[in-house]
Design a protein around this motif. Structure first.
Motif, PDB file in Angstrom:
ATOM      1  N   THR A 267       0.830  -1.209   0.000  1.00 25.49           N
ATOM      2  CA  THR A 267       0.000   0.000   0.000  1.00 25.49           C
ATOM      3  C   THR A 267       0.864   1.258   0.000  1.00 25.49           C
ATOM      4  N   ALA A 268       1.934   1.236   0.791  1.00 28.51           N
ATOM      5  CA  ALA A 268       2.846   2.382   0.831  1.00 28.51           C
ATOM      6  C   ALA A 268       3.532   2.575  -0.519  1.00 28.51           C
TER       7      ALA A 268
ATOM      8  N   GLN B   4       2.255   1.822  -3.404  1.00 22.43           N
ATOM      9  CA  GLN B   4       1.255   2.382  -4.317  1.00 22.43           C
ATOM     10  C   GLN B   4       1.125   3.895  -4.115  1.00 22.43           C
ATOM     11  N   HIS B   5       1.358   4.350  -2.877  1.00 23.10           N
ATOM     12  CA  HIS B   5       1.361   5.793  -2.601  1.00 23.10           C
ATOM     13  C   HIS B   5       2.570   6.441  -3.263  1.00 23.10           C
TER      14      HIS B   5
ATOM     15  N   TYR C 226       2.724   7.258  -7.268  1.00 25.16           N
ATOM     16  CA  TYR C 226       2.205   8.484  -7.870  1.00 25.16           C
ATOM     17  C   TYR C 226       3.260   9.575  -8.003  1.00 25.16           C
TER      18      TYR C 226
ATOM     19  N   SER D 106       7.918   5.726   0.415  1.00 26.46           N
ATOM     20  CA  SER D 106       6.784   6.145   1.240  1.00 26.46           C
ATOM     21  C   SER D 106       6.561   5.139   2.354  1.00 26.46           C
TER      22      SER D 106
ATOM     23  N   ASN E  28       0.638   4.707   4.854  1.00 29.88           N
ATOM     24  CA  ASN E  28      -0.322   5.804   4.925  1.00 29.88           C
ATOM     25  C   ASN E  28      -1.692   5.219   5.235  1.00 29.88           C
TER      26      ASN E  28
ATOM     27  N   SER F 273      -7.454   6.450   3.763  1.00 31.19           N
ATOM     28  CA  SER F 273      -8.101   5.835   2.619  1.00 31.19           C
ATOM     29  C   SER F 273      -8.978   6.878   1.933  1.00 31.19           C
ATOM     30  N   THR F 274      -9.334   6.592   0.717  1.00 33.63           N
ATOM     31  CA  THR F 274     -10.132   7.543  -0.044  1.00 33.63           C
ATOM     32  C   THR F 274     -11.552   7.606   0.500  1.00 33.63           C
TER      33      THR F 274
ATOM     34  N   ARG G 232      -4.342  10.068  -4.696  1.00 32.28           N
ATOM     35  CA  ARG G 232      -3.446   8.914  -4.567  1.00 32.28           C
ATOM     36  C   ARG G 232      -4.216   7.641  -4.211  1.00 32.28           C
TER      37      ARG G 232
ATOM     38  N   ASN H  22      -5.401   3.879  -4.060  1.00 34.83           N
ATOM     39  CA  ASN H  22      -4.656   2.625  -4.221  1.00 34.83           C
ATOM     40  C   ASN H  22      -5.115   1.971  -5.524  1.00 34.83           C
TER      41      ASN H  22
END
Length: 503
Positions: free
Chosen positions: A262-263, A265-266, A269, A277, A280, A283-284, A327, A329
């Motif tokens: 997940t980090a 994927q951040h 971007y 990263s 984080n 979440s959206t 950002r 995922n």
């Protein structure tokens, strides 16, 4: 569990196969043979877990068959079936480690018990084989909790916790680089870390590195190690690293991997050549997802509806900018891209109608297959440009057909030349003919004829003083006989018959 049945009596063989299939979905009959030789002829292409064979058969007994098979297939289990309650047969069968000895007729309860025992044995051996042949870290890291037995999970975790890598704490780095960094390079870049570490390759060829974290390390140790790793990569390398939290106990290895992914994927971007990263937790929100849909629905689609493709492209760029700012995922990004694709596809269908069947759909692209957001966004732009072009071209062609129809309605009494029509809409005659047929389902000539006959019917109905030949002349037919022929073909009646009816 794959099962083979061998018995020279067809009725018994088929009946036993049916009983086994009814015993449960886990039991699959992959072969049924009337002799041992028939099985041996095909065994090379089969992977049985259990072979149930009759003992007394012509040419080759069941025990002889077992003896031949175990020379090359050490892992296959056997059960023997016989109508003879003979101790010598049973004793010889035991020499081959036959799992069970069933008497005919087969007792259903005994059959089910035997199948369950063999299945348990096969599963145990498969689990042990995985422990012996596969790397334990990879096994635990990528295991499916729904399929991996809890006992095996505990066994692997217990084994790992006794290793130096998991003795105290650990973290996971999710690493991707272009060009790809080899395991040997990673080992070289991290050789002076003076800590246990393990490199694992996942399915997409991106790498995960598990690193030990000791009691003397501080809160930023893992990030500092990640930054150091990026700095040691060759100058032309593009790389991103995702960092997990610090965990204790290998049972949390999957969670650590998910956090690192997940980090990553951040970081994916970021437009920097190299970036890392940490985890984080944000979440959206649904409101952000709704805003992305709203940009498509309230800005892109209205622009397409008025054929303002420049405005549509600007609105789409705004949509891309918002995606990058949030950002998302990869899973969320796939979902919003799918939503966007559905809305724009529906708009194309509404405007192009039957032409839509000739349009090849654009395959939705997976974010994880791209090195970074910029590459993914470029591909999205290219795909959307194709869709905008398709819509623009379709509407242009639609407009051309409407122009031709309007011209034919106005000039239906005249001699119509195809070249003249093509010049009106800046198309070649052959392409115009094909396009008109695709759009309307009929040729230009048929369309013109239908319009002339409709006008003739109106005149025959409303202008009683006109002779039928005069009606023909008014709608473009100078030859009365030809007019009568065409009119009857289209309506089933001569012009006179038609006039008499409508009177």
């Amino acid at each position: 569990m794959n099962i083979i049945v061998v018995d020279d009596e067809e009725r018994i063989r088929l009946g036993l196969c049916k009983l086994i299939e009814q015993a449960g979905d886990d039991y699959v009959i992959i072969g049924s043979y009337g002799s041992g030789q028939e099985l041996l002829n095909e065994l090379e292409h089969l992977e049985p877990d259990l072979i149930i064979t009759d003992i007394k058969m012509p040419q080759m007994t069941g025990l002889q068959l077992i003896a031949k098979i175990i020379r090359t297939r050490k892992k296959v289990k056997f059960a023997v079936l016989s109508g003879f309650n003979d101790f010598e047969y049973a004793r010889e069968a035991l020499r081959y480690e036959v799992k069970d000895y069933l008497l005919k007729p087969v007792n259903l309860e005994e059959l089910n018990r035997m199948l369950a025992n063999v299945e348990a044995s096969v599963k145990q051996e498969n689990s042990r084989k995985r422990l012996e042949s596969e790397d334990l870290v990879s096994l635990l890291l990528f295991a499916d909790d729904r399929q991996m037995p809890a006992s095996l999970m505990d066994e692997v975790s217990s084994e790992l916790d006794s290793s130096r890598l998991f003795a105290e704490h650990y973290a996971v780095l999710f690493i991707a680089a272009e060009p790809t960094i080899t395991d040997e390079q990673l080992e070289k870049f991290t050789a002076d870390w003076q800590r246990e570490r393990k490199i694992v390759i996942n399915d997409s060829q991106r790498k995960a590195m598990v690193i030990a974290v000791g009691e003397n390390d501080h809160a930023n140790t893992v990030r500092e190690l990640a930054v150091t790793l990026l700095q040691r990569m060759p100058s032309f390398t593009k790389a991103k690293i995702g960092i997990s939290s610090v965990f204790s106990g290998s049972i949390w290895l999957q969670q650590a991997y998910r956090e690192a992914s997940t980090a990553f994927q951040h970081a994916w971007y970021n437009n920097e050549l190299r970036w890392c990263s940490g985890m984080n937790n944000q979440s959206t929100h649904k409101e952000e997802r709704y805003r992305l849909l709203r940009i498509i629905d309230k800005e892109v689609l209205p622009a397409l509806q008025v054929c303002d493709f420049a405005m549509a492209k600007r609105a789409f760029e705004s949509w891309l900018l918002e995606c990058a700012n949030y950002r998302l995922n990869w899973e969320e990004l796939r979902e919003v891209c799918s939503d966007m694709d559905v809305l724009i596809s529906e708009e194309i269908k509404q405007w192009l109608g039957q032409q839509q069947s000739n349009i090849q759909p654009i395959k939705m692209i997976a974010p994880e297959s791209f090195d970074d957001w910029r590459a993914f966004a470029d591909q999205l732009r290219a795909d959307m440009s194709k869709r905008f072009f398709t819509l623009e071209q379709g509407r242009s062609e639609n407009k051309a057909i409407e122009t031709i129809k309007a011209y034919l309605l106005k000039h239906y009494t005249e001699e119509i030349e195809l070249q003249r029509l093509a010049d009106l809409v800046y198309l070649t005659p052959s392409y115009l003919s094909k396009l008109f047929k695709t759009e309307t389902g009929e040729t230009i000539t048929d369309y013109l004829t239908a319009e002339r006959i409709e006008q003739a019917k109106r005149l025959l109905r409303d202008e009683q003083g006109l002779k039928t030949y005069m009606v023909g002349e008014r709608v473009g037919y100078a030859d009365p006989a030809y007019f009568t022929k065409v009119f009857k073909k289209m309506t089933g009646k001569t012009p006179k018959e038609y006039r008499d009816i409508v009177r």
